[in-house]
Design an enzyme around this catalytic site. Structure first.
Site, PDB file in Angstrom:
ATOM      1  N   ASP A 226     -16.784   1.548 -17.264  1.00  0.00           N
ATOM      2  CA  ASP A 226     -16.881   1.214 -15.844  1.00  0.00           C
ATOM      3  C   ASP A 226     -17.784   0.016 -15.546  1.00  0.00           C
ATOM      4  O   ASP A 226     -18.194  -0.195 -14.419  1.00  0.00           O
ATOM      5  CB  ASP A 226     -17.325   2.428 -15.027  1.00  0.00           C
TER       6      ASP A 226
ATOM      7  N   ARG B 264     -20.076  -3.450 -11.839  1.00  0.00           N
ATOM      8  CA  ARG B 264     -19.906  -1.993 -11.919  1.00  0.00           C
ATOM      9  C   ARG B 264     -18.748  -1.637 -11.009  1.00  0.00           C
ATOM     10  O   ARG B 264     -18.736  -2.008  -9.834  1.00  0.00           O
ATOM     11  CB  ARG B 264     -21.188  -1.303 -11.480  1.00  0.00           C
TER      12      ARG B 264
ATOM     13  N   ASP C  66     -16.389   6.872 -12.384  1.00  0.00           N
ATOM     14  CA  ASP C  66     -17.470   7.059 -13.343  1.00  0.00           C
ATOM     15  C   ASP C  66     -16.842   7.469 -14.666  1.00  0.00           C
ATOM     16  O   ASP C  66     -16.111   8.454 -14.733  1.00  0.00           O
ATOM     17  CB  ASP C  66     -18.423   8.144 -12.844  1.00  0.00           C
ATOM     18  N   THR C  67     -17.110   6.691 -15.717  1.00  0.00           N
ATOM     19  CA  THR C  67     -16.586   7.017 -17.038  1.00  0.00           C
ATOM     20  C   THR C  67     -17.710   7.583 -17.900  1.00  0.00           C
ATOM     21  O   THR C  67     -18.886   7.358 -17.616  1.00  0.00           O
ATOM     22  CB  THR C  67     -15.977   5.770 -17.719  1.00  0.00           C
TER      23      THR C  67
ATOM     24  N   GLU D 216     -20.522   8.073 -20.640  1.00  0.00           N
ATOM     25  CA  GLU D 216     -21.494   7.101 -21.147  1.00  0.00           C
ATOM     26  C   GLU D 216     -21.254   6.749 -22.610  1.00  0.00           C
ATOM     27  O   GLU D 216     -20.915   7.619 -23.419  1.00  0.00           O
ATOM     28  CB  GLU D 216     -22.914   7.645 -20.999  1.00  0.00           C
TER      29      GLU D 216
END
Length: 129
Positions: free
Chosen positions: A40, A51, A56-57, A59
Site C-alpha cells: 500500500d 500511501r 491496508d495491506t 506489513e
C-alpha cells in the site's frame, strides 16, 4: 522527580524534531513509480512516497513487526502493476499522513489500484468515520 524530568524531556523532544520535507506533488496528475515499497505504499521517481487511501495491506517492512501473512503477495501484486509505470494520483482532503507520505487514490491503466487490492483479497478496506 526524575520521572517528571524524563516525561518533560520526552514531550519536548516531540516538538523539537526536524519536520519531514514537504512532498513535491502539489496537484493531481501523472507520475512515474520507481518501486512499490510494500502493498500500500509507492515510491515515485521524484522521491515522494505515496500511501494508498482506503486500503491496508499486511506489513512487510514494519521496523518493529515481523512480515505478516500475505504481505509479500500484496507487495508483489502492487509491484507488478506499478513499477516503472505512469500512475495518476488523485487526492482527498488530507494530502499527507503522520509519516510525511502523500495520501492518494492511485489509478493504473484506468483502474483504481486502491480498490483492486481489496477486490483481489490483498488488503482490507480501511475506513475512518
Amino acid at each position: 522527580m526524575i520521572a517528571l524530568a524524563i516525561l518533560i524531556l520526552l514531550i519536548a523532544g516531540r516538538f523539537l524534531r526536524t519536520p519531514e520535507p514537504a512532498p513535491q506533488v502539489a496537484a493531481p496528475g501523472e507520475f512515474v513509480v520507481q518501486r512499490a515499497v510494500d502493498g500500500d505504499t509507492l515510491l515515485l521517481a521524484n522521491g515522494d512516497r505515496v500511501r494508498l487511501i482506503g486500503v491496508d495491506t499486511p506489513e512487510t517492512k514494519h521496523p518493529e513487526r515481523p512480515v505478516e501473512p500475505f504481505g509479500p503477495e500484496a507487495s508483489e501484486f502492487t509491484r507488478v502493476r506499478t513499477e516503472g509505470k505512469r500512475v495518476r494520483l488523485e487526492f482527498d482532503k488530507e494530502r499527507t499522513d503522520d509519516h510525511g507520505r502523500i495520501l492518494a487514490y492511485v489509478y493504473v491503466d484506468g483502474q483504481l489500484l486502491n480498490e483492486e487490492l481489496s477486490r483481489a483479497g490483498m488488503g482490507r478496506a480501511l475506513t475512518h468515520l
